[in-house]
Design a protein around this motif. Sequence first.
Motif: not given
Length: 358
Positions: A301-323
């Motif tokens: 996770r990047r500093p300053g970003r708060r990802d939803n804890e119900n989803l795995p971190a790598f899934l957030h990362e995948a969508f972050r890279s696409m958006n």
Amino acid sequence: MPIEQDLPVLPQDLARALFITGRAPHDQAKHGRSSTYEWCHRVAALPAYLSWSDAPVSRITRTDLARELDPSEKGMLSYTLGQAMCQIFAESQLSVRFFMHVARYASAYNLTFAPGQSRADFFGERTSGGYVVAEAKGRSGPLTNELRTAMEEQKRTVKTIKGEAPEIAYASAVHFSSPHSPMRLTAIDPDAVAPRAVDLPVDPDLHVLAYYAPFLDAFAHQEPLILGDYVVAGFAALGVTLGVLAPVLQRVERAARRNETAGLHDDILGLLARHRPRQEHMLYTDGTLSAADWPVPEDRRRPGRRDNENLPAFLHEAFRSMNEEEDDWRAEPVEEGDPDWRNLSPARGYMPGILPQG
């Protein structure tokens, strides 16, 4: 002529396949949340009993815990893997979509078969047209000559679907040549039709509705979230996330809630044609999403970003890279009236186990 080839299978592929081939959603009306727990039990078996390795080659083997199971437990594991791998083979090798159990479709729409009539386990629709039927088997040991011969001599048990002969009918079996050997899948296409083969009257619209209904049930038992173009539900205890494209879910919910099933099949195909997945893994051609986070992931996770804890971190990362161009893409709880919700009714309002009768 026999053909041998590698079949890439990721953890999320197996988790999704178990979800698709399981006892949902019709059994929800019959057994309540017990059916949900049954699916959780099936999925939890994967990280407990299977191990993925990349050296010297990619392969799936059984864990020490799996090898210590008693014979009946090993048989149940192999049966479960046989069903899941049957779906994966159909989708990846035969271009089959909307693959589901014949019994689940039949029970949802009150189809009955004459006593003594056997029928294949699964059926699905090819992207090029026509249908496929399949029989799934699993063995905790090697594929014996007796089983291979039985598969080769097995008769086609579904004569027609919608009045037409299936394009492909096959039997597949998961097996292990030794306790430490990788999982293997053998598929055989029988030629002859059984004398008492059944005619399966499939309605394409009801078929599609029954296929997606388990995902609606998942959102009924877990708070849905918006992630990019997808509505997702995270099952943190299992390390599994499931999702469906928002426009696909919207159309399926209209069919389930308002009995607007006419044209559902063609509408879904039109939506899928306009919303093609942007990456191979986790996003599937039927508009579903599946992610499995069984290894301990690095904190990406990047500093300053708060990802939803119900989803795995790598899934957030995948969508972050696409958006990356978007200011704030992260998963948000589904709330009625949310302007980004695109007029989709909250999935948590869906009543599980309700399917319109044909």
